[in-house]
Design a protein around this motif. Structure first.
Motif, PDB file in Angstrom:
ATOM      1  N   SER A  32      96.113  26.737 -33.354  1.00 43.57           N
ATOM      2  CA  SER A  32      95.907  27.104 -31.946  1.00 43.57           C
ATOM      3  C   SER A  32      97.170  27.027 -31.099  1.00 43.57           C
ATOM      4  CB  SER A  32      94.824  26.222 -31.320  1.00 43.57           C
ATOM      5  OG  SER A  32      93.572  26.473 -31.918  1.00 43.57           O
ATOM      6  N   CYS A  50     100.491  32.814 -31.631  1.00 47.02           N
ATOM      7  CA  CYS A  50      99.990  32.971 -33.004  1.00 47.02           C
ATOM      8  C   CYS A  50     100.670  34.117 -33.737  1.00 47.02           C
ATOM      9  CB  CYS A  50      98.479  33.154 -33.055  1.00 47.02           C
ATOM     10  SG  CYS A  50      97.805  32.893 -34.724  1.00 47.02           S
ATOM     11  N   LYS A  72      94.530  30.676 -29.599  1.00 46.52           N
ATOM     12  CA  LYS A  72      93.179  30.113 -29.528  1.00 46.52           C
ATOM     13  C   LYS A  72      92.110  31.176 -29.776  1.00 46.52           C
ATOM     14  CE  LYS A  72      94.035  26.048 -26.635  1.00 46.52           C
ATOM     15  NZ  LYS A  72      93.694  25.328 -25.386  1.00 46.52           N
ATOM     16  N   THR A  87      91.654  31.202 -33.540  1.00 47.27           N
ATOM     17  CA  THR A  87      90.925  30.017 -34.006  1.00 47.27           C
ATOM     18  C   THR A  87      89.448  30.099 -33.648  1.00 47.27           C
ATOM     19  OG1 THR A  87      92.938  28.706 -33.665  1.00 47.27           O
ATOM     20  CG2 THR A  87      90.885  27.496 -33.974  1.00 47.27           C
TER      21      THR A  87
END
Length: 396
Positions: free
Chosen positions: A45, A52, A92, A95
Motif C-alpha cells: 500500500s 504502486c 491502496k 491492495t
C-alpha cells in the motif's frame, strides 16, 4: 484443527496474488491466507511513494501481469521509462481491490497470526502450520512472508527462519536498494536538493557500474533511484568498511565538455558577472555556489577566468567525487538481498526441492532487481508459478 488444501503464509503482494490465482482456477479448493499484521498488503500500500509501481514493460512477464490486473479490475498505465502504475496512481486501490476479490472468492483470511513453525506430518505432503495461538493443517504450503526490508510493515525475516528450520539454505541477507552515506564537503548544506546526474560507481578506482537519473542530496549522503540501483553493487568489507567504493557525479550529463566550454566562454564576458554565479541557470544554485566557492574567492570576476580555469570548473561539475562511508539499513531498504537459495526450489514451479509440497514466492527468494517495478513483478510472477503448479497438482 482447521484444515485446508493450501495455506499461504503472508498476506502481502505475492501471497494475495497466489491466493487469487488458485481460487480463480480451482474455486473448490480451500485456501487459507495467514497475515501477521491487522491488514493485508501493508507494504504494498505504500510502494512507489504510494503510487504502486506494479511492474515494468521491460520485464519478460509484463504481459501476464498486465492481463492479471486488468482481469481483476485494475487498469494500468506506463510512463516513458516503462514503469507501470495503476491509472489512479494509488497503491491502496490495488491492495483494496485484491482484498475484496479474495473475500468474494471465498479465501479464508486470518489476520494477526504470526507463524512460528511448519512441520511435515507425512511424505504425502501434509503440514502443520503453527502460531502461538493455534495450528492449521494443510496439504500445500506457500511461504510468502517477504524479506527483511521495511520491517515497520511486518516484513521482519520470519520466513527465513521457517525455511531454514525445514532444511533450506539461506544466502547471506543484506539491505538492498538503499541510500548511501558519503563524505564530501558538498553535502549537508545541500540537504534535500535534487539534481539530474550521471553517477558512476568505482571500487579501488576501477569502474563497477553507472546509472543516470535524479539524485537527492541528503544530510549524510546521496539518495534517489540511480543511487538505490548502484547500492546493490556495494559490499561491506570487514576490514575497510565501505571505503573501497567511490561515487562520481556528473552534474552536467547532457553536455559534452566542449559544449560547456563554449557556453561558459561566452557567459563569462557578461558585464559584472561574478564567478560564483557562472553556473546560474545551468546547475542548481545551491550546488553551483558550493562548488564554485573556493575559485570565486580567488577570482571574483568571471571575466578574469582563463580557458584553463573554465576547463577546471567543467571538470569540477562533471566529476564530483564522494567516498562511500556507509549504507542505510533495513528500515530504509526497499528490498532484501539474499534469501532462499535457487538450488533449493524449482524455478518453474517455485516448489521446494528439499520439502515436497512447500513453495516460495516473492522477496523470500534470493532475488533483487533494480528499481522501477522489477521487484513487484517478481512477486506477481512467482505467485503465478506457484499457483499454477499447485492447481496442476490437484487436476491430476
Amino acid at each position: 484443527m482447521k484444515k485446508s488444501n493450501v495455506c499461504i503464509i503472508g498476506g502481502g503482494a505475492s501471497g494475495m496474488a497466489a491466493a487469487i490465482y488458485i481460487k480463480e482456477k480451482m474455486p473448490d479448493l480451500n485456501v487459507l491466507l495467514l497475515e501477521k499484521k491487522d491488514v493485508l498488503g501493508k507494504k504494498l500500500s505504500v510502494t512507489g511513494n504510494g503510487r504502486c509501481n506494479i511492474s515494468n514493460v521491460q520485464c519478460p512477464t509484463f504481459g501476464d501481469t498486465s492481463r492479471f490486473f486488468k482481469s481483476i479490475g485494475v487498469e494500468i498505465k506506463t510512463d516513458n521509462e516503462g514503469r507501470a502504475y495503476p491509472v489512479s496512481e494509488r497503491a491502496k486501490d490495488v491492495t483494496e481491490t485484491m482484498e475484496n476479490l479474495l473475500l468474494s472468492l471465498g479465501v479464508d483470511i486470518k489476520k494477526n497470526v504470526t507463524v512460528n513453525n511448519i512441520s511435515k506430518i507425512n511424505e504425502k505432503g501434509c503440514f502443520i502450520v503453527s502460531s502461538d495461538k493455534e495450528s492449521f493443517e494443510a496439504e500445500k504450503v506457500i511461504i510468502a512472508t517477504g524479506g527483511k526490508s521495511a520491517p515497520q510493515f511486518g516484513t521482519t525475516g520470519d520466513g527465513y527462519v521457517l525455511a531454514r528450520n525445514m532444511g533450506h539454505t539461506i544466502n547471506k541477507l543484506a539491505p538492498a536498494l538503499v541510500a548511501l552515506e558519503c563524505s564530501n564537503s558538498v553535502l549537508g548544506i545541500n540537504k534535500g536538493v535534487r539534481a539530474n546526474a550521471g553517477v558512476t560507481l568505482f571500487r579501488h578506482s576501477y569502474f563497477v557500474e553507472e546509472e543516470k537519473g535524479e539524485v537527492q542530496f541528503t544530510e549524510d549522503g546521496l539518495s534517489g533511484i540511480c543511487i538505490f540501483n548502484l547500492s546493490n553493487f556495494v559490499r561491506l568489507n570487514e576490514n575497510t568498511g565501505f571505503s573501497d567504493y567511490e561515487l562520481a557525479l556528473d552534474l552536467l550529463p547532457e553536455y559534452k565538455p566542449t559544449e560547456i566550454l563554449y557556453i561558459l566562454s561566452r557567459k563569462k564576458n557578461i558585464s559584472g558577472l561574478k564567478t560564483i554565479d557562472l553556473m546560474k541557470s545551468i546547475v542548481k544554485p545551491e550546488l553551483a555556489q558550493k562548488l564554485l566557492k573556493d575559485i570565486s574567492q580567488r577570482i571574483p570576476e568571471a571575466k578574469d577566468l582563463s580557458t584553463e580555469h573554465l576547463k577546471d570548473i567543467i571538470l569540477m561539475f562533471k566529476n564530483v567525487r564522494f567516498t562511500i562511508t556507509g549504507a542505510k539499513g533495513w528500515k530504509q531498504a526497499q528490498c532484501t538481498m539474499g534469501g532462499v537459495s535457487w538450488d533449493d526450489f524449482n524455478l518453474h514451479t517455485m516448489e521446494s526441492t528439499v520439502v515436497s509440497g512447500l513453495y516460495f514466492t516473492g522477496e523470500i527468494i534470493d532475488y533483487v532487481g533494480p528499481c522501477g517495478g522489477f521487484n513487484l513483478e517478481n512477486a506477481w510472477n512467482t505467485a503465478r508459478k506457484a499457483g499454477k503448479a499447485i492447481c496442476t497438482e490437484y487436476m491430476r
